[in-house]
Design an enzyme around this catalytic site. Structure first.
Site, short mmCIF file in Angstrom:
data_model
loop_
_atom_site.label_atom_id
_atom_site.label_comp_id
_atom_site.label_asym_id
_atom_site.label_seq_id
_atom_site.Cartn_x
_atom_site.Cartn_y
_atom_site.Cartn_z
N ARG A 104 0.84 -1.20 0.00
CA ARG A 104 0.00 0.00 0.00
C ARG A 104 0.88 1.25 0.00
O ARG A 104 1.72 1.43 0.88
CB ARG A 104 -0.92 0.01 1.22
CG ARG A 104 -1.89 1.19 1.24
CD ARG A 104 -2.85 1.10 2.39
NE ARG A 104 -3.73 -0.07 2.24
CZ ARG A 104 -4.68 -0.39 3.12
NH1 ARG A 104 -4.85 0.32 4.20
NH2 ARG A 104 -5.43 -1.45 2.92
N THR A 108 -0.84 7.65 -1.10
CA THR A 108 -2.16 7.54 -1.75
C THR A 108 -3.02 6.46 -1.10
O THR A 108 -4.24 6.45 -1.29
CB THR A 108 -1.98 7.18 -3.23
OG1 THR A 108 -1.42 5.86 -3.34
CG2 THR A 108 -1.07 8.17 -3.92
N ASP A 200 -3.00 -10.31 12.40
CA ASP A 200 -2.32 -10.25 11.10
C ASP A 200 -1.99 -11.67 10.66
O ASP A 200 -1.17 -12.36 11.27
CB ASP A 200 -1.04 -9.42 11.22
CG ASP A 200 -0.37 -9.20 9.86
OD1 ASP A 200 0.13 -10.19 9.29
OD2 ASP A 200 -0.36 -8.05 9.39
N ASP A 203 1.78 -12.40 9.86
CA ASP A 203 2.61 -12.48 11.06
C ASP A 203 2.38 -13.79 11.79
O ASP A 203 3.33 -14.43 12.30
CB ASP A 203 2.32 -11.31 11.99
CG ASP A 203 2.93 -10.01 11.50
OD1 ASP A 203 3.81 -10.06 10.63
OD2 ASP A 203 2.52 -8.94 11.99
#
Length: 209
Positions: A104, A108, A200, A203
């Site tokens: 990402r 933006t 996550d 993870d």
């Protein structure tokens, strides 16, 4: 509009509970995710077309069914999607595997492709895009968009857990794509994590922070 399929099979729900538990370590997490992917794959492949062939059993000749039509492709969204690939390959060992990596952009917030390696005949295959978590839907939508740019027209999305926001995003951006999940959770929190979710997935798969 693509359909939303929520798989409520008891074995899937039991294993999903163990996956969610914060006390489940990386080894068990990987094994459980692999098992659930296999169970989900049974439903994702339910509508594969069949054709009849002639075979000879030890007793007589007969007509029997085999999978026909488009070949399968599995496309994990890196890195957490890798945890679901082997579970599907157990069901369809002849499937080809492509990989899409996204990050990402911090300014933006849009997904940017940093890696894409696909089978040469990817546009001829029925594709299953896999990613354990469908949170905002941004990464999954971008990955599906990249595949469409390559000419792919037959795409399904398989995720372990989804937030309503992610489902809405996929249905808006890609109304032709069916979504397969084991659970639809309550919401996203302020950090973009699914609640209650499982944390996550990457993870927890690989023991990183």
């Amino acid at each position: 509009m693509g359909k939303l399929h929520v798989m409520d099979h008891p074995l899937i729900q039991h294993k999903l509970t163990l996956i969610r538990d914060k006390e489940t370590g990386p080894k068990e997490f990987r094994e459980l995710l692999d098992e659930v992917a296999t169970l989900m794959g049974y439903e994702v492949t339910r509508d594969l077309p069949l054709t009849e062939v002639d075979i000879e059993t030890p007793v007589s000749r007969t007509k029997s069914k085999v999978i026909a039509g488009k070949k399968l492709g599995i496309v994990p969204v890196l890195r957490a999607g890798l945890g679901m690939v082997d579970g599907l390959l157990k069901l369809v060992p002849a499937a080809r595997v492509g990989h899409v990596g996204l990050y990402r952009d911090p300014e933006t917030l849009n997904p940017v492709e940093y890696y894409c390696k696909l089978p040469a005949d990817v546009f001829e295959r029925q594709l299953i895009v896999v990613d354990p978590m469908l949170a905002t839907g941004g990464s999954a939508s971008a990955a599906i968009g990249f595949l469409k740019e390559y000419g792919c027209t037959s795409i399904k999305l398989m995720c372990l857990i989804a937030a309503p926001e992610g489902i809405e995003r996929i249905q808006k951006d890609h109304p032709d794509v069916d979504i397969y999940v084991s659970a639809v959770d309550e919401k996203l929190n302020d950090h973009g994590y699914i609640v209650p979710g499982l944390g996550d997935a990457g993870d927890r798969l690989y023991g990183t922070k």
